[in-house]
Enzyme design. Structure first.
Site, PDB file in Angstrom:
ATOM      1  N   SER A 125       0.797  -1.225   0.000  1.00 36.41           N
ATOM      2  CA  SER A 125       0.000   0.000   0.000  1.00 36.41           C
ATOM      3  C   SER A 125       0.830   1.276   0.000  1.00 36.41           C
ATOM      4  CB  SER A 125      -0.975   0.002   1.181  1.00 36.41           C
ATOM      5  OG  SER A 125      -0.299  -0.199   2.396  1.00 36.41           O
ATOM      6  N   HIS A 176       1.172   4.815   4.300  1.00 30.33           N
ATOM      7  CA  HIS A 176       0.299   5.387   3.275  1.00 30.33           C
ATOM      8  C   HIS A 176       0.647   6.842   3.002  1.00 30.33           C
ATOM      9  CE1 HIS A 176      -3.181   2.318   4.143  1.00 30.33           C
ATOM     10  NE2 HIS A 176      -2.060   1.744   3.738  1.00 30.33           N
TER      11      HIS A 176
END
Length: 199
Positions: A125, A176
């Protein structure tokens, strides 16, 4: 005739590698087990602090905790990669993907150290948020759109993903955010929109 130079080969190859690695590990043990994943390349910050297993800053980007974790990341990778890679080229795409994933992991490690709380981490991610950040910059440079994706759609996608991360348990929000910012900055440094020649 299909223009094979425009095919997102790197996107497809990265997704395939993630799936194959997941299948291989699934036959060997439980991919949702932290100890098993740590033995096979997941990142654990105390090891990094002891000068060990620096390679996990990269290998952890290709590991996933369970099928849903894998599928969520691969769907996002394919959607974004299919729009970004043909626009910026394969080399830039790989640079941004891997660079953002690495920076996302470094930011995640820094955050763990600052909080004094450590967990085994893995997943693509950070790198995927990196290509979201890059696509956002490319959309801005292209007056608000890349292919079928608009700047507004990208901001909404990134915002919803970050919101999910902050409201769900076990999500590495530091990776992230680190990946998103890194991808945007790497795109700023490497992407220049070609201007048409005037004769």
């Amino acid at each position: 005739m299909r223009n094979y130079k425009k095919l997102p080969i790197c996107t497809i190859a990265i997704a395939a590698a993630n799936v194959l690695i997941f299948l291989g590990l699934s036959f060997m043990g439980m991919t949702e087990d932290s100890a098993f994943m740590m033995e096979h390349g997941a990142m654990y910050v105390p090891y990094l602090m002891n000068g060990e297993q620096y390679y996990t800053l990269i290998t952890s980007m290709f590991l996933h905790f369970g099928f849903s974790h894998l599928m969520n990341n691969m769907v996002m990778l394919l959607v974004i990669g299919y729009s970004l890679e043909p626009e910026i080229g394969k080399i830039r795409f790989l640079l941004i993907y891997l660079g953002s994933g690495l920076m996302g992991n470094l930011v995640s490690a820094w955050f763990d150290v600052s909080q004094g709380s450590y967990a085994v981490s893995a997943g693509a991610s950070g790198a995927i948020f990196g290509i979201v950040g890059a696509l956002l910059y490319v959309a801005i440079r292209n007056h608000g759109r890349v292919g079928e994706i608009s700047t507004r759609g990208l901001v909404l996608m990134a915002g919803l993903s970050l919101y999910y991360g902050f409201t769900a348990q076990g999500v590495d929000n530091a990776a992230h955010i680190g990946g998103l910012v890194s991808g945007f900055l790497l795109a700023v440094l490497t992407y220049w929109k070609h201007k048409p020649k005037q004769y």
